[in-house]
Design a protein around this motif. Structure first.
Motif, short mmCIF file in Angstrom:
data_model
loop_
_atom_site.label_atom_id
_atom_site.label_comp_id
_atom_site.label_asym_id
_atom_site.label_seq_id
_atom_site.Cartn_x
_atom_site.Cartn_y
_atom_site.Cartn_z
N GLY A 222 0.82 -1.23 0.10
CA GLY A 222 0.07 -0.07 -0.02
C GLY A 222 0.94 1.22 0.10
N TRP A 223 0.38 2.17 -0.46
CA TRP A 223 1.08 3.67 -0.85
C TRP A 223 1.20 4.00 0.72
N VAL A 224 -0.18 4.13 1.56
CA VAL A 224 -0.24 4.55 2.63
C VAL A 224 -0.62 3.69 3.52
N GLN A 225 -0.32 3.83 4.76
CA GLN A 225 -0.78 2.75 5.81
C GLN A 225 -1.90 3.31 6.87
N ALA A 272 6.03 11.67 5.31
CA ALA A 272 7.49 11.77 5.20
C ALA A 272 7.86 10.21 5.08
N THR A 273 7.37 9.46 5.80
CA THR A 273 7.85 7.94 5.84
C THR A 273 7.32 7.33 4.49
N GLU A 274 6.19 7.76 4.17
CA GLU A 274 5.52 7.20 2.97
C GLU A 274 6.18 7.64 1.63
N ALA A 275 6.77 8.81 1.68
CA ALA A 275 7.35 9.60 0.54
C ALA A 275 8.95 8.66 0.21
N ALA A 276 9.38 8.30 1.45
CA ALA A 276 10.58 7.68 1.46
C ALA A 276 10.53 6.18 0.96
#
Length: 408
Positions: A222-225, A272-276
């Motif tokens: 998933g792109w986001v959690q 920030a975490t998901e962009a990384a």
């Protein structure tokens, strides 16, 4: 047109029989100065010192006879083969490969490299190569004059990395040095060199990997959690951090390998975490120590690298390296305006009211951005009773520079 073109890779070891035979029949030999000094080159052969590959390819294409091109390492790996095979030259080539300089560098370091990113740094791509070094645990950088270990170290200011610098591999002057990134600018390094950039824990995947470089299937899908993954660190999520809004923000910005993302007002660290996780380098900014700690914890939990900077925008932004895309999660119109002054390719932010959205949109337009705005509404339902549990309404704004080419 040349009757035959053979490209020979050279790694400092004795030439193979195939390479010797090709050189013995050559009427033209192209290569660097140390290649042209090899005793196997026929005395009567025309010699071309490689500078501009395109110019050399034109001369080879016009040559009547048998041509040989000598190149360091594997000439098919970021090497001369791509240029020689370009349609405008019409050359068909035979390749005698050698050990690539990247493989040789990791061999000297005694490290596996199937999990490494490999990038080429020259003055035009140096910034993007540095962004890969910011974002990834293990990177091999093929350098060029003006884009070597010293320049890498300077641009990694504020990010600790270990450099394994391999100079003039395969020659009598070969040297391997290990320095921290902040010390690399203090030295003068010889070309050509390969820099292995290490940051964070390094080790082969359990049982071995299945794909070279970073495993795109690692971590949760998933792109986001779910929001709960970030609430677990203490504190709630801000109005600009809900799961569905983060998904829309990521889709608008499209962070990718080689990009530098600013996340201003990083809050829980979710965006920030998901962009990384998408492979981009990220600098997360917030004015509170709590938000910075939560962001750092979220990055560690998901196994990604990012840099956390504590400070109040817009002042804290002045000394940050140039971004490609920016999410403004807090600070309002003043921060968006300061970001637009830095000319990132895309900016995404949100507003709680239409008046605020219009103010931000007008400012972006005045900065030359093409502006889009959408009213997003998300409704959470309890699927056991199909009743509404939460509703969020927000204006999502995106600014894009219309005539800026995407970085290469």
């Amino acid at each position: 047109m040349a009757d035959r073109v053979t490209v020979i890779g050279w790694d400092g070891s004795p030439l193979t029989e195939a390479a010797r035979a090709a050189l013995g029949a050559a009427t033209l030999v192209a290569g660097a100065a140390h290649h042209l000094a090899l005793p196997e080159i026929p005395p009567a052969a025309e010699r071309i010192r490689l500078g501009s590959l395109a110019l050399a390819a034109r001369r080879i294409a016009a040559h009547r006879g048998t041509a040989v091109v000598l190149a360091d390492g594997d000439p098919g790996f970021f090497g001369v083969v791509r240029t020689l095979r370009a349609p405008e030259f019409g050359l068909e080539v035979e390749v005698v490969p050698a050990v690539s300089s990247v493989a040789a560098a990791f061999a000297r370091a005694g490290m596996p490299w199937d999990d490494a990113q490999v990038v080429v740094a020259h003055p035009r791509t140096l910034r993007r190569a540095v962004n890969v070094c910011r974002a990834h645990t293990k990177v091999a950088v093929l350098t060029a004059p003006g884009a070597g270990p010293a320049e890498l170290g300077l641009l990694l200011d504020g990010v600790h990395r270990t450099f394994v610098i391999c100079e003039e591999l395969g020659t009598e002057r070969e040297q391997v040095s290990v320095v921290t990134s902040d010390k690399a600018p203090d030295h003068t390094w010889r070309d050509p060199n390969v820099v292995i950039v290490i940051g964070g824990p390094v080790g082969a995947a359990e049982g071995g990997g299945w794909i070279a470089g970073r495993d795109p299937g690692s971590g949760p899908r998933g792109w986001v959690q779910p929001d709960e993954e970030y609430v677990a660190y203490g504190g709630g999520l801000g109005e600009g951090e809900t799961q569905l809004l983060r998904a829309a923000q990521l889709a608008r910005l499209g962070p990718r390998v080689g990009d530098l993302v600013w996340d201003i007002g990083c809050g829980s660290g979710a965006f920030a975490t998901e962009a990384a996780r998408a492979g981009a380098a990220v600098i997360a900014v917030d004015r509170t120590g709590e938000a910075c700690a939560r962001t750092d914890a979220a990055a560690r939990r998901f196994g990604v690298h990012l840099q956390v900077v504590r400070g109040t925008a817009p002042h804290v932004l002045e000394n940050l390296p140039e971004p490609d895309v920016v999410r403004v999660g807090g600070g309002g119109a003043a921060v968006v305006s300061a970001v637009a002054d830095r000319r990132p390719q895309r900016i995404v932010t949100h507003a709680a009211t239409r008046d605020e959205a219009e103010l931000v949109g007008r400012d972006l337009t005045e900065h030359g951005y093409r502006v889009e705005c959408a009213l997003l509404q998300s409704v959470e339902l309890d699927t056991r009773a199909w009743t509404e549990t939460e509703r969020n309404v927000v204006f999502l704004l995106t600014g894009e520079l219309p005539q800026r080419e995407a970085p290469r």
